[in-house]
Design a protein around this motif. Structure first.
Motif, PDB file in Angstrom:
ATOM      1  N   ALA A   7      -4.792   1.886  -3.276  1.00 35.49           N
ATOM      2  CA  ALA A   7      -3.728   2.303  -3.659  1.00 35.49           C
ATOM      3  C   ALA A   7      -3.718   3.625  -4.338  1.00 35.49           C
ATOM      4  O   ALA A   7      -2.827   4.549  -4.196  1.00 35.49           O
ATOM      5  CB  ALA A   7      -2.753   1.292  -4.144  1.00 35.49           C
ATOM      6  N   ALA A   8      -4.544   3.586  -5.389  1.00 32.86           N
ATOM      7  CA  ALA A   8      -4.731   4.583  -6.183  1.00 32.86           C
ATOM      8  C   ALA A   8      -4.978   6.047  -5.499  1.00 32.86           C
ATOM      9  O   ALA A   8      -4.599   7.126  -5.838  1.00 32.86           O
ATOM     10  CB  ALA A   8      -5.726   4.283  -7.360  1.00 32.86           C
ATOM     11  N   ARG A   9      -5.769   5.731  -4.545  1.00 29.55           N
ATOM     12  CA  ARG A   9      -6.393   6.844  -3.691  1.00 29.55           C
ATOM     13  C   ARG A   9      -5.322   7.367  -2.636  1.00 29.55           C
ATOM     14  O   ARG A   9      -5.210   8.675  -2.796  1.00 29.55           O
ATOM     15  CB  ARG A   9      -7.525   6.537  -2.985  1.00 29.55           C
ATOM     16  N   LEU A  10      -4.739   6.508  -2.372  1.00 26.93           N
ATOM     17  CA  LEU A  10      -3.362   7.135  -1.652  1.00 26.93           C
ATOM     18  C   LEU A  10      -2.422   7.957  -2.373  1.00 26.93           C
ATOM     19  O   LEU A  10      -1.969   8.950  -1.934  1.00 26.93           O
ATOM     20  CB  LEU A  10      -2.694   5.810  -1.030  1.00 26.93           C
ATOM     21  N   MET A  11      -2.202   7.286  -3.642  1.00 29.57           N
ATOM     22  CA  MET A  11      -1.268   8.232  -4.626  1.00 29.57           C
ATOM     23  C   MET A  11      -1.645   9.384  -4.975  1.00 29.57           C
ATOM     24  O   MET A  11      -1.205  10.619  -4.898  1.00 29.57           O
ATOM     25  CB  MET A  11      -0.880   7.291  -5.881  1.00 29.57           C
ATOM     26  N   ALA A  12      -3.017   9.484  -5.324  1.00 32.58           N
ATOM     27  CA  ALA A  12      -3.776  10.815  -5.574  1.00 32.58           C
ATOM     28  C   ALA A  12      -3.918  11.723  -4.420  1.00 32.58           C
ATOM     29  O   ALA A  12      -3.475  13.046  -4.620  1.00 32.58           O
ATOM     30  CB  ALA A  12      -5.194  10.698  -6.086  1.00 32.58           C
ATOM     31  N   GLN A  13      -3.988  11.395  -3.197  1.00 37.63           N
ATOM     32  CA  GLN A  13      -4.176  12.010  -2.046  1.00 37.63           C
ATOM     33  C   GLN A  13      -2.908  12.588  -1.504  1.00 37.63           C
ATOM     34  O   GLN A  13      -3.031  13.858  -1.291  1.00 37.63           O
ATOM     35  CB  GLN A  13      -4.951  11.299  -0.843  1.00 37.63           C
ATOM     36  N   HIS A  14      -1.898  11.970  -1.654  1.00 40.97           N
ATOM     37  CA  HIS A  14      -0.570  12.408  -1.312  1.00 40.97           C
ATOM     38  C   HIS A  14       0.325  12.736  -2.301  1.00 40.97           C
ATOM     39  O   HIS A  14       1.549  13.222  -2.137  1.00 40.97           O
ATOM     40  CB  HIS A  14       0.014  11.249  -0.421  1.00 40.97           C
TER      41      HIS A  14
END
Length: 224
Positions: free
Chosen positions: A110-117
């Motif tokens: 979830a953290a990677r998705l937030m950072a990526q987008h």
């Protein structure tokens, strides 16, 4: 939080979510955000399938570009912003498709998705795309509210007891404000880096100091 690592989105998400339908008006969206003190709302279609998200950034285009006269080049560069400035319903205001996450996803995912987008929250949806909750940056940080005792218990049970069953009684686990220190002697030096890596993977651990030692080949020879 007494569940063992890894925690999932389902453990930390907010289940009560304010959402709007595709035909919700600009003012209805602003009112809902103010009433529920949120900065974004999922947009639902039909019986609850998430099709987009309206954030404060989507709404602010109307205020920012209210009295501007766009040049041909400027309008081309900010085509999406000018479109949202003239929009009056969620259908035209929302950012779509929505960036979503499943309840069983890990917190790092979830953290990677937030950072990526570059988003601050993610709608949580089931396999069919129906809304189940929402997870925010602050939700992901909840794991760092685990008590030192909770962390110590997990480190001992999930790492020390499993990988050092013979030496475990001589290994000390101390946790201070999320920072874990392990000291003691073990038989197999090759397991020490693995143990440290697994402890760092425990949700809520801030840092690890590994002071485990193991006998060297010279030590063994001298004893013989």
């Amino acid at each position: 939080m007494n569940r063992r690592t890894p925690h999932t989105v389902d453990d930390v998400m907010t289940s009560t979510v304010v959402a709007v339908e595709l035909d919700a008006t600009f003012k209805e969206i602003v009112t809902a955000m103010k009433q529920w003190q949120v900065t974004a709302v999922p947009v639902l279609k039909g019986e609850g399938r998430v099709v987009g998200v309206v954030s404060e950034a989507d709404l602010l285009a109307k205020e920012e570009l209210r009295n501007t006269v766009p040049t041909l080049i400027g309008q081309k560069e900010r085509l999406a912003d000018y479109a949202k400035a003239g929009a009056v319903t969620a259908r035209d205001l929302m950012s779509a498709p929505a960036i979503t996450v499943h309840p069983g996803a890990t917190l790092p995912r979830a953290a990677r998705l937030m950072a990526q987008h570059q988003v601050k929250r993610l709608p949580v949806v089931d396999e069919r795309g129906f809304l189940k909750g929402i997870v925010s940056r602050s939700d992901l940080l909840k794991v760092f509210l685990r008590t030192d005792q909770d962390l110590a218990d997990e480190v001992r049970h999930e790492v020390i007891d499993r990988f050092f069953p013979v030496s475990r009684k001589g290994i000390r686990v101390d946790v201070d404000r999320g920072c874990v220190t392990i000291t003691g002697s073990v038989r197999d030096a090759t397991l020490i880096p693995l143990a440290e890596r697994l402890i760092r993977a425990v949700e809520g651990v801030v840092d690890v100091r590994c002071d485990l030692v193991a006998p060297t080949a010279l030590d063994v020879t001298e004893r013989l």
